[in-house]
Design a protein around this motif. Structure first.
Motif, PDB file in Angstrom:
ATOM      1  N   MET A  64     -26.416 -53.874 -47.954  1.00 60.86           N
ATOM      2  CA  MET A  64     -27.014 -53.213 -46.861  1.00 60.86           C
ATOM      3  C   MET A  64     -27.297 -53.534 -45.762  1.00 60.86           C
ATOM      4  N   ARG A  65     -28.117 -54.431 -45.637  1.00 65.34           N
ATOM      5  CA  ARG A  65     -28.896 -54.643 -43.937  1.00 65.34           C
ATOM      6  C   ARG A  65     -29.613 -53.846 -43.792  1.00 65.34           C
ATOM      7  N   ASP A  66     -29.607 -53.181 -42.831  1.00 64.21           N
ATOM      8  CA  ASP A  66     -30.706 -52.351 -42.108  1.00 64.21           C
ATOM      9  C   ASP A  66     -29.973 -50.983 -42.368  1.00 64.21           C
ATOM     10  N   SER A  67     -30.068 -50.515 -43.796  1.00 64.42           N
ATOM     11  CA  SER A  67     -29.354 -48.977 -44.015  1.00 64.42           C
ATOM     12  C   SER A  67     -30.523 -48.037 -44.606  1.00 64.42           C
ATOM     13  N   HIS A 109     -35.233 -43.117 -46.459  1.00 65.22           N
ATOM     14  CA  HIS A 109     -33.198 -42.779 -46.232  1.00 65.22           C
ATOM     15  C   HIS A 109     -32.550 -43.905 -46.313  1.00 65.22           C
ATOM     16  N   LEU A 110     -31.414 -43.302 -46.879  1.00 67.91           N
ATOM     17  CA  LEU A 110     -30.616 -44.572 -47.025  1.00 67.91           C
ATOM     18  C   LEU A 110     -29.360 -43.739 -45.847  1.00 67.91           C
ATOM     19  N   ARG A 111     -29.331 -44.888 -44.541  1.00 74.03           N
ATOM     20  CA  ARG A 111     -28.547 -43.810 -43.418  1.00 74.03           C
ATOM     21  C   ARG A 111     -27.202 -45.154 -43.530  1.00 74.03           C
ATOM     22  N   ARG A 112     -26.171 -45.021 -43.874  1.00 74.03           N
ATOM     23  CA  ARG A 112     -25.105 -45.716 -43.624  1.00 74.03           C
ATOM     24  C   ARG A 112     -23.454 -45.156 -43.637  1.00 74.03           C
ATOM     25  N   ARG A 113     -22.729 -46.097 -41.683  1.00 70.56           N
ATOM     26  CA  ARG A 113     -21.256 -45.811 -41.757  1.00 70.56           C
ATOM     27  C   ARG A 113     -20.761 -46.037 -42.963  1.00 70.56           C
ATOM     28  N   VAL A 114     -19.633 -45.162 -42.496  1.00 69.11           N
ATOM     29  CA  VAL A 114     -18.612 -44.896 -43.379  1.00 69.11           C
ATOM     30  C   VAL A 114     -17.561 -46.196 -43.790  1.00 69.11           C
ATOM     31  N   PRO A 115     -17.384 -47.308 -44.138  1.00 66.88           N
ATOM     32  CA  PRO A 115     -16.135 -48.214 -44.456  1.00 66.88           C
ATOM     33  C   PRO A 115     -15.055 -47.319 -44.115  1.00 66.88           C
ATOM     34  N   SER A 153     -31.556 -38.670 -48.189  1.00 66.23           N
ATOM     35  CA  SER A 153     -32.970 -39.234 -48.480  1.00 66.23           C
ATOM     36  C   SER A 153     -33.243 -39.238 -50.146  1.00 66.23           C
ATOM     37  N   LEU A 154     -34.186 -40.891 -50.343  1.00 67.56           N
ATOM     38  CA  LEU A 154     -34.233 -41.355 -51.627  1.00 67.56           C
ATOM     39  C   LEU A 154     -35.548 -40.827 -52.042  1.00 67.56           C
ATOM     40  N   LYS A 155     -36.570 -39.844 -51.444  1.00 65.62           N
ATOM     41  CA  LYS A 155     -37.356 -39.249 -51.505  1.00 65.62           C
ATOM     42  C   LYS A 155     -38.824 -40.077 -53.006  1.00 65.62           C
ATOM     43  N   THR A 156     -38.585 -40.623 -51.602  1.00 67.13           N
ATOM     44  CA  THR A 156     -40.165 -41.925 -52.478  1.00 67.13           C
ATOM     45  C   THR A 156     -40.256 -42.543 -50.700  1.00 67.13           C
ATOM     46  N   ASP A 157     -41.618 -42.968 -51.106  1.00 71.09           N
ATOM     47  CA  ASP A 157     -42.813 -43.772 -50.218  1.00 71.09           C
ATOM     48  C   ASP A 157     -42.776 -45.298 -50.548  1.00 71.09           C
ATOM     49  N   SER A 158     -41.617 -45.404 -51.660  1.00 76.95           N
ATOM     50  CA  SER A 158     -42.165 -47.556 -51.511  1.00 76.95           C
ATOM     51  C   SER A 158     -40.559 -48.078 -50.976  1.00 76.95           C
ATOM     52  N   ALA A 169     -30.734 -46.449 -52.839  1.00 78.69           N
ATOM     53  CA  ALA A 169     -30.124 -46.723 -52.375  1.00 78.69           C
ATOM     54  C   ALA A 169     -28.866 -47.711 -52.870  1.00 78.69           C
ATOM     55  N   VAL A 170     -29.073 -48.921 -53.022  1.00 78.37           N
ATOM     56  CA  VAL A 170     -27.797 -48.812 -53.826  1.00 78.37           C
ATOM     57  C   VAL A 170     -27.019 -48.757 -55.015  1.00 78.37           C
ATOM     58  N   ALA A 171     -27.765 -47.859 -55.837  1.00 81.59           N
ATOM     59  CA  ALA A 171     -27.384 -47.271 -56.579  1.00 81.59           C
ATOM     60  C   ALA A 171     -26.734 -46.279 -56.457  1.00 81.59           C
ATOM     61  N   TYR A 172     -27.261 -45.114 -55.239  1.00 76.69           N
ATOM     62  CA  TYR A 172     -26.081 -44.381 -54.393  1.00 76.69           C
ATOM     63  C   TYR A 172     -24.764 -45.025 -53.684  1.00 76.69           C
TER      64      TYR A 172
END
Length: 92
Positions: A21-24, A33-39, A54-59, A67-70
């Motif tokens: 994940m690094r800085d995604s 939010h998750l923001r990642r480049r498609v490999p 959007s991960l719809k959380t403030d935590s 993010a990992v699950a998605y």
């Protein structure tokens, strides 16, 4: 320091080891939010260059888990599409 696959898989689990994940995670306002480049490997089956969700959380901790699950779900779907299993990918 180069890692072989045995070391890589013994230190991390599954798909996440191949695509860390690094800085995604980014925060917009209070929401993570998750923001990642498609490999490159999946470009033949994924038209988007960047995945934004959007991960719809403030935590941040909850966001990291979501993010990992998605991301793992996306990888599994892309793998099915690369293998030609369009039906299996649609069912997900």
């Amino acid at each position: 320091m180069a890692l072989d696959f045995g070391t890589l898989f013994s230190t991390q689990i599954g798909i996440q080891a191949l695509y860390p994940m690094r800085d995604s995670l980014i925060q917009i306002g209070k929401t993570w939010h998750l923001r990642r480049r498609v490999p490159n490997r999946f470009k033949p089956v994924e038209p988007r260059e960047v995945i934004k969700k959007s991960l719809k959380t403030d935590s941040r901790a909850v966001a990291a888990q979501k993010a990992v699950a998605y991301w793992n779900e996306l990888i599994e779907n892309w793998e099915l599409l690369l293998a030609g299993d369009v039906t299996g990918a649609r069912e997900r």
